[in-house]
Design a protein around this motif. Structure first.
Motif, PDB file in Angstrom:
ATOM      1  N   LEU A  10       0.853  -1.190   0.000  1.00 34.94           N
ATOM      2  CA  LEU A  10       0.000   0.000   0.000  1.00 34.94           C
ATOM      3  C   LEU A  10       0.887   1.238   0.000  1.00 34.94           C
ATOM      4  O   LEU A  10       1.806   1.361   0.825  1.00 34.94           O
ATOM      5  N   GLN A  12       0.853   5.706  -0.972  1.00 37.86           N
ATOM      6  CA  GLN A  12       0.070   6.884  -1.330  1.00 37.86           C
ATOM      7  C   GLN A  12       0.380   7.324  -2.750  1.00 37.86           C
ATOM      8  O   GLN A  12       1.472   7.055  -3.278  1.00 37.86           O
ATOM      9  N   ALA A  13      -0.548   8.010  -3.349  1.00 33.85           N
ATOM     10  CA  ALA A  13      -0.334   8.556  -4.688  1.00 33.85           C
ATOM     11  C   ALA A  13       0.930   9.413  -4.692  1.00 33.85           C
ATOM     12  O   ALA A  13       1.180  10.180  -3.764  1.00 33.85           O
ATOM     13  N   LYS A  86      -0.137   6.233  -9.228  1.00 32.16           N
ATOM     14  CA  LYS A  86      -1.459   6.848  -9.260  1.00 32.16           C
ATOM     15  C   LYS A  86      -2.497   5.828  -8.796  1.00 32.16           C
ATOM     16  O   LYS A  86      -2.271   4.612  -8.915  1.00 32.16           O
ATOM     17  N   PRO A  87      -3.639   6.281  -8.301  1.00 30.53           N
ATOM     18  CA  PRO A  87      -4.681   5.331  -7.872  1.00 30.53           C
ATOM     19  C   PRO A  87      -5.072   4.346  -8.976  1.00 30.53           C
ATOM     20  O   PRO A  87      -5.375   3.178  -8.675  1.00 30.53           O
ATOM     21  N   THR A  90      -3.567   0.789  -9.202  1.00 28.43           N
ATOM     22  CA  THR A  90      -3.963  -0.259  -8.269  1.00 28.43           C
ATOM     23  C   THR A  90      -4.392  -1.510  -9.024  1.00 28.43           C
ATOM     24  O   THR A  90      -5.258  -1.464  -9.894  1.00 28.43           O
ATOM     25  N   THR A 120      -1.586  -1.386  -4.126  1.00 20.53           N
ATOM     26  CA  THR A 120      -2.727  -0.519  -3.833  1.00 20.53           C
ATOM     27  C   THR A 120      -2.217   0.905  -3.649  1.00 20.53           C
ATOM     28  O   THR A 120      -1.345   1.149  -2.815  1.00 20.53           O
ATOM     29  N   VAL A 121      -2.759   1.813  -4.448  1.00 19.94           N
ATOM     30  CA  VAL A 121      -2.341   3.217  -4.389  1.00 19.94           C
ATOM     31  C   VAL A 121      -3.520   4.034  -3.886  1.00 19.94           C
ATOM     32  O   VAL A 121      -4.577   4.072  -4.523  1.00 19.94           O
ATOM     33  N   SER A 122      -3.336   4.684  -2.757  1.00 24.30           N
ATOM     34  CA  SER A 122      -4.408   5.482  -2.175  1.00 24.30           C
ATOM     35  C   SER A 122      -4.277   6.942  -2.624  1.00 24.30           C
ATOM     36  O   SER A 122      -3.177   7.440  -2.843  1.00 24.30           O
ATOM     37  N   SER A 123      -5.431   7.594  -2.740  1.00 23.85           N
ATOM     38  CA  SER A 123      -5.427   8.993  -3.208  1.00 23.85           C
ATOM     39  C   SER A 123      -5.296   9.965  -2.040  1.00 23.85           C
ATOM     40  O   SER A 123      -5.380   9.591  -0.890  1.00 23.85           O
TER      41      SER A 123
END
Length: 123
Positions: A10, A12-13, A86-87, A90, A120-123
């Motif tokens: 996981l 972050q963007a 980027k999200p 994912t 997994t990329v979170s925004s």
């Protein structure tokens, strides 16, 4: 030939991850190693590939200039450095080996597949 993909997680963007694909078995004489990804409810998408007996690399337009594929023949390992994530990146990322020369962006061309690693990329 068995392939083991690792390095997902996981993030972050804007962050980075490096995926590894290690082969147990002789792949040096095969044609290419490719990375594909599959998001929920979507088909398998080509990401990048590297020629095993040369230096050629290929990228999907969506990852060009952000992702870099490389190989370490001594370790039987191919890496995918992913920057500025980027999200929409994912997905489960899968590595694969194509035995014979041909189009590297077609998943049906590949002969061996690893189990995949989740990014997994979170925004």
């Amino acid at each position: 030939v068995q392939l083991q993909a690792s390095g997902g997680g996981l993030v972050q963007a804007g962050g980075s991850l490096r995926l590894s694909c290690t082969a147990s078995g002789p792949i040096a004489s095969m044609y290419a190693v490719g990375w594909f990804r599959q998001a929920p409810g979507r088909g398998r998408e080509f990401v990048a590939a590297v020629k095993l007996t040369g230096t050629s690399t290929w990228y999907a337009d969506s990852v060009k200039d952000r992702f870099t594929i490389s190989k370490d023949n001594a370790k039987n390992t191919v890496y995918l450095q992913m920057n500025n994530l980027k999200p929409e990146d994912t997905a489960v990322y899968l590595c694969s080996v194509e035995n014979m020369p041909g189009r590297v962006d077609l998943s049906t061309r590949y002969d061996y597949w690893g189990q995949g690693t989740l990014v997994t990329v979170s925004s």
